[in-house]
Scaffold this motif. Structure first.
Motif, PDB file in Angstrom:
ATOM      1  N   ALA A   1       0.778  -1.302  -0.389  1.00 50.30           N
ATOM      2  CA  ALA A   1      -0.122   0.114   0.014  1.00 50.30           C
ATOM      3  C   ALA A   1       1.173   1.247   0.331  1.00 50.30           C
ATOM      4  N   VAL A   2       1.910   1.563   0.764  1.00 47.87           N
ATOM      5  CA  VAL A   2       2.758   1.968   0.886  1.00 47.87           C
ATOM      6  C   VAL A   2       3.408   2.189  -1.155  1.00 47.87           C
ATOM      7  N   LEU A   3       3.619   1.447  -0.914  1.00 41.74           N
ATOM      8  CA  LEU A   3       4.698   1.576  -2.042  1.00 41.74           C
ATOM      9  C   LEU A   3       3.686   2.185  -3.810  1.00 41.74           C
ATOM     10  N   LEU A   4       2.533   2.065  -3.401  1.00 38.19           N
ATOM     11  CA  LEU A   4       1.214   2.019  -4.358  1.00 38.19           C
ATOM     12  C   LEU A   4       1.496   3.284  -4.058  1.00 38.19           C
ATOM     13  N   ALA A   5       1.202   4.474  -2.869  1.00 33.74           N
ATOM     14  CA  ALA A   5       0.962   5.744  -2.970  1.00 33.74           C
ATOM     15  C   ALA A   5       1.901   6.267  -3.362  1.00 33.74           C
ATOM     16  N   GLY A   6       3.103   5.645  -3.025  1.00 32.66           N
ATOM     17  CA  GLY A   6       4.382   6.429  -3.351  1.00 32.66           C
ATOM     18  C   GLY A   6       4.780   6.754  -5.139  1.00 32.66           C
ATOM     19  N   ARG A   7       4.053   6.222  -5.749  1.00 32.41           N
ATOM     20  CA  ARG A   7       3.826   6.622  -6.936  1.00 32.41           C
ATOM     21  C   ARG A   7       3.142   7.804  -7.097  1.00 32.41           C
ATOM     22  N   LEU A   8       2.418   8.857  -6.284  1.00 31.56           N
ATOM     23  CA  LEU A   8       1.959   9.822  -6.398  1.00 31.56           C
ATOM     24  C   LEU A   8       3.412  11.142  -5.501  1.00 31.56           C
ATOM     25  N   ALA A   9       4.266  10.586  -5.340  1.00 32.81           N
ATOM     26  CA  ALA A   9       5.281  11.069  -4.946  1.00 32.81           C
ATOM     27  C   ALA A   9       5.833  12.295  -6.762  1.00 32.81           C
ATOM     28  N   LEU A  10       6.514  13.425  -6.035  1.00 32.19           N
ATOM     29  CA  LEU A  10       7.258  13.996  -6.579  1.00 32.19           C
ATOM     30  C   LEU A  10       8.195  13.813  -7.617  1.00 32.19           C
ATOM     31  N   ASP A  11       8.684  12.374  -7.151  1.00 29.46           N
ATOM     32  CA  ASP A  11      10.242  11.573  -7.282  1.00 29.46           C
ATOM     33  C   ASP A  11       9.738  10.805  -8.236  1.00 29.46           C
ATOM     34  N   PRO A  12       8.774   9.669  -8.319  1.00 29.70           N
ATOM     35  CA  PRO A  12       8.087   8.844  -7.756  1.00 29.70           C
ATOM     36  C   PRO A  12       9.103   6.944  -7.598  1.00 29.70           C
ATOM     37  N   ASP A  13      10.156   7.354  -9.023  1.00 26.86           N
ATOM     38  CA  ASP A  13      10.968   6.226  -9.218  1.00 26.86           C
ATOM     39  C   ASP A  13      12.323   6.284  -8.420  1.00 26.86           C
ATOM     40  N   ALA A  14      12.204   7.500  -7.194  1.00 22.30           N
ATOM     41  CA  ALA A  14      13.662   7.907  -6.642  1.00 22.30           C
ATOM     42  C   ALA A  14      13.076   6.723  -4.929  1.00 22.30           C
ATOM     43  N   ALA A  15      11.293   7.471  -4.808  1.00 27.95           N
ATOM     44  CA  ALA A  15      11.344   7.058  -3.641  1.00 27.95           C
ATOM     45  C   ALA A  15      11.333   5.658  -3.285  1.00 27.95           C
ATOM     46  N   ILE A  16      10.460   4.785  -4.609  1.00 22.73           N
ATOM     47  CA  ILE A  16      10.265   2.764  -4.517  1.00 22.73           C
ATOM     48  C   ILE A  16      11.922   2.898  -4.928  1.00 22.73           C
TER      49      ILE A  16
END
Length: 222
Positions: A204-219
């Motif tokens: 769930a946290v990983l999916l929500a991370g797709r809305l980060a400003l830098d999603p690839d970096a967040a993942i």
């Protein structure tokens, strides 16, 4: 815009920039009522307390409002409230994503006061405003648009729980922070996983991370 004195919500965790935004609003609309927030929780409370508000000026990176998640949530919960994103991130892709997530405008923080006033006036008149680089930005990836649609289905309390999950809090800590029982948090978790189509809290946290400003970096950092 509502008749009488307009209500403008100003959400930014930097006091100096909040003052700059307030100054721009007050010069344009001396009679405006300004409601300030410095984090996501106070912003959501202000938006709920002022359903008649005419405009929200929203920073993308306040505490509890990382990336586009707060914008997506507010556009679903308060669709009548126009939102102008105000951000130090001025890349064309960030601007385009904000607009496609439902922002009526985007003001780079490097903008001069006259530009800020012009953007606010345009949106209050029912229009849109964005900097020139918006035309060159890439739009939402299908996966990000899909996750945003699922985030919109969360209730305000479920959205808060998801944000706390992203901060690494355990159910017991979330329950204490929200003033509810662990059983209530578990019920929220079950609903969050179902709505996001996730199998566990990490996913769930990983999916929500797709809305980060830098999603690839967040993942990649996870």
């Amino acid at each position: 815009m509502n008749a009488g004195a307009p209500t403008i919500l100003v959400a930014d965790d930097h006091p100096l920039f909040r003052e700059a935004l307030k100054g721009a609003v007050e010069k344009l609309l001396p009679q405006a009522r300004l409601v300030e927030s410095e984090n996501a929780d106070s912003l959501f409370a202000s938006a709920e307390a002022h359903p008649e508000a005419d405009l929200l000026l929203l920073d993308l990176n306040m505490p509890g409002a990382h990336g586009f998640s707060a914008l997506v949530h507010l556009r679903a919960a308060q669709p009548q409230l126009p939102v102008i994103v105000v951000s130090a991130r001025e890349e064309a892709g960030v601007v385009r994503r904000a607009l496609e997530h439902g922002a009526a405008g985007f003001i780079p923080k490097s903008s001069d006061p006259a530009t800020i006033r012009a953007a606010i006036a345009a949106v209050l008149d029912g229009g849109h405003w964005s900097p020139p680089q918006a035309e060159h930005g890439e739009g939402l990836a299908p996966e990000e648009a899909h996750i945003a649609a699922r985030i919109r289905e969360l209730t305000p309390q479920q959205f808060r729980v998801l944000g706390m999950l992203g901060s690494g809090l355990l159910n017991k800590q979330i329950a204490h922070a929200l003033g509810v029982s662990e059983a209530t948090v578990k019920a929220h978790m079950t609903a969050i996983l179902r709505k996001l189509g996730a199998n566990n809290r990490t996913q769930a946290v990983l999916l929500a991370g797709r809305l980060a400003l830098d999603p690839d970096a967040a993942i990649a950092a996870d």
